[in-house]
Design a protein around this motif. Structure first.
Motif, PDB file in Angstrom:
ATOM      1  N   ALA A   5      -2.066   4.890   7.436  1.00 46.34           N
ATOM      2  CA  ALA A   5      -3.422   4.235   7.605  1.00 46.34           C
ATOM      3  C   ALA A   5      -3.795   3.437   6.144  1.00 46.34           C
ATOM      4  CB  ALA A   5      -4.265   5.307   7.986  1.00 46.34           C
ATOM      5  N   HIS A  38      -5.441   3.103  11.202  1.00 44.86           N
ATOM      6  CA  HIS A  38      -3.908   3.144  11.356  1.00 44.86           C
ATOM      7  C   HIS A  38      -3.265   1.751  11.353  1.00 44.86           C
ATOM      8  CE1 HIS A  38      -4.890   7.114  13.329  1.00 44.86           C
ATOM      9  NE2 HIS A  38      -3.856   7.474  12.408  1.00 44.86           N
ATOM     10  N   LYS A  82       0.418  12.342   6.726  1.00 42.57           N
ATOM     11  CA  LYS A  82      -0.115  11.212   6.863  1.00 42.57           C
ATOM     12  C   LYS A  82      -0.350  10.646   5.326  1.00 42.57           C
ATOM     13  CE  LYS A  82      -4.563   9.097   8.572  1.00 42.57           C
ATOM     14  NZ  LYS A  82      -5.708   9.433   9.339  1.00 42.57           N
TER      15      LYS A  82
END
Length: 142
Positions: A5, A38, A82
């Protein structure tokens, strides 16, 4: 492969005060973050940050000035890695209207202390502190 992201930490200067744009999600835990999202297939991180900022806050690239600051955060989400890339950007006209998407239910221009209260995650708090230090050093050494 980690989830990727990107977003912008938008700030504005009011007199000697620096305020950060914090937005509250309208889903999940209703957490507060700067605009981010994202990376779509075929996009690079900066394209994502610009697109997400326009989609989520209604701010176009012409509304802000990118600073020479970039930070990568790495953390797990639901057991998966992430990566979030943030750039720092200054709002040019402090009165520019914020237009929230359906992904967010509220926004606040927050000084550092308030932004730290709103930010749930320690790594986001650290980035906000880093940004504030970066901006304070810019003022001392323009």
């Amino acid at each position: 492969m980690p989830i990727r992201a990107a977003g912008l930490i938008i700030f504005r200067r009011l007199s000697n005060d620096i305020q950060y744009l914090m937005m509250q999600t309208s889903y999940g835990e209703h957490h507060w973050t700067p605009p981010k999202g994202h990376v779509d297939p075929g996009e690079n991180d900066m394209q994502t940050a610009l697109r997400e900022t326009e989609e989520e806050a209604g701010l176009r690239e012409s509304d802000f000035k990118l600073m020479d600051y970039k930070k990568e955060l790495n953390y797990p989400v639901k057991g998966k890695p992430k990566v979030v890339i943030y750039w720092l950007a200054e709002l040019i006209d402090v009165n520019t209207e914020i237009k929230l998407s359906r992904e967010h239910q509220a926004f606040e221009w927050a000084g550092l202390e308030r932004a730290l209260e709103l930010a749930k995650y320690p790594d986001l708090k650290d980035v906000l502190i880093e940004c504030n230090t970066y901006l304070a050093n810019l003022r001392k050494n323009p």
